[in-house]
Enzyme design. Structure first.
Site, PDB file in Angstrom:
ATOM      1  N   GLY A 133       0.833  -1.186   0.000  1.00 14.18           N
ATOM      2  CA  GLY A 133       0.000   0.000   0.000  1.00 14.18           C
ATOM      3  C   GLY A 133       0.872   1.241   0.000  1.00 14.18           C
ATOM      4  O   GLY A 133       2.101   1.157  -0.016  1.00 14.18           O
ATOM      5  N   ALA A 150       2.366   1.280   3.892  1.00 10.01           N
ATOM      6  CA  ALA A 150       2.929   0.067   4.487  1.00 10.01           C
ATOM      7  C   ALA A 150       3.161  -0.988   3.404  1.00 10.01           C
ATOM      8  O   ALA A 150       2.570  -0.949   2.335  1.00 10.01           O
ATOM      9  CB  ALA A 150       2.000  -0.472   5.560  1.00 10.01           C
ATOM     10  N   LYS A 186       2.931  -6.450   8.560  1.00  8.88           N
ATOM     11  CA  LYS A 186       2.842  -5.162   7.879  1.00  8.88           C
ATOM     12  C   LYS A 186       3.975  -4.276   8.382  1.00  8.88           C
ATOM     13  O   LYS A 186       4.106  -4.047   9.575  1.00  8.88           O
ATOM     14  CB  LYS A 186       1.495  -4.505   8.181  1.00  8.88           C
ATOM     15  CG  LYS A 186       1.314  -3.137   7.562  1.00  8.88           C
ATOM     16  CD  LYS A 186       0.015  -2.482   8.005  1.00  8.88           C
ATOM     17  CE  LYS A 186      -1.125  -3.077   7.229  1.00  8.88           C
ATOM     18  NZ  LYS A 186      -2.358  -2.260   7.341  1.00  8.88           N
ATOM     19  N   ASP A 242     -10.532   4.871   6.480  1.00  6.31           N
ATOM     20  CA  ASP A 242     -10.187   4.342   5.163  1.00  6.31           C
ATOM     21  C   ASP A 242     -11.086   3.172   4.783  1.00  6.31           C
ATOM     22  O   ASP A 242     -10.615   2.159   4.285  1.00  6.31           O
ATOM     23  CB  ASP A 242      -8.711   3.915   5.159  1.00  6.31           C
ATOM     24  CG  ASP A 242      -8.149   3.784   3.751  1.00  6.31           C
ATOM     25  OD1 ASP A 242      -8.732   4.364   2.815  1.00  6.31           O
ATOM     26  OD2 ASP A 242      -7.138   3.083   3.591  1.00  6.31           O
TER      27      ASP A 242
END
Length: 190
Positions: free
Chosen positions: A55, A58, A82, A177
């Site tokens: 992403g 991350a 992550k 989000d």
């Protein structure tokens, strides 16, 4: 350190490069350390596996709990790891938000919210979160294959998402989000 001696797939050119390089030889762009974590063992507890699509903030990997001794390797629980991209560290807010995400997700304990097991920082100051490994399809992909979802399925999915949102809102958290790509649909319907 493993990323200095191993290799990694460059996010800029998609080619494999030696772990010791800091810039992509093809593009000249800096390669964030978060892209070089494959094969690392974190605090002797988690072995970092293969990278999954990253992403903007991350980089995600699959992984497993690391065990001492080969006889236990088949018992290793699969995890997702992550890593916060170090290029996002120019401000302290991303680190704070990243750590809050881990602590809050770990405290909620809802069937429609991923379980967080651990968090930490590598020797090179790369922050990470260890979560349960989930295999499924994201809602964005599902919606891309249909003109519309059957009403019964759409209602069931919406109720599950609302249940998860209620759980986080009860804790005073606002999900900033929420989008189809962040909703994972598991084969068992959860």
């Amino acid at each position: 350190r493993g990323y200095q001696t191993g290799s990694f797939t460059c996010p800029h050119c998609r080619q494999d490069h030696p772990g010791y390089i800091s810039k992509c030889p093809d593009t000249g762009r800096i390669v964030d350390r978060a892209f070089k974590m494959q094969g690392e063992v974190l605090e002797g507890k988690y072995r970092v596996g293969k990278i999954v699509p990253p992403g903007p903030v991350a980089v995600d990997y699959d992984g497993a709990q690391a065990h001492r001794g080969r006889e236990q390797e088949n018992l290793a629980r699969k995890v997702a790891i992550k890593f916060l991209r170090t290029e996002a560290l120019g401000e302290h807010q991303p680190i704070h938000r990243f750590q809050n995400e881990a602590m809050l997700a770990a405290s909620i304990g809802h069937s429609n919210i991923v379980d967080v097991f651990d968090m930490g920082e590598t020797q090179d100051d790369v922050h990470y979160i260890v979560m349960e490994y989930l295999r499924g399809q994201d809602l964005g992909d599902l919606l891309g294959t249909f003109d519309h979802l059957p009403a019964e399925e759409a209602v069931a999915l919406t109720l599950q998402m609302l249940g998860a949102l209620r759980a986080v809102h009860t804790e005073g958290i606002i999900h900033r989000d929420l989008k189809p790509e962040n909703v994972l649909l598991l084969p068992d319907g959860t």
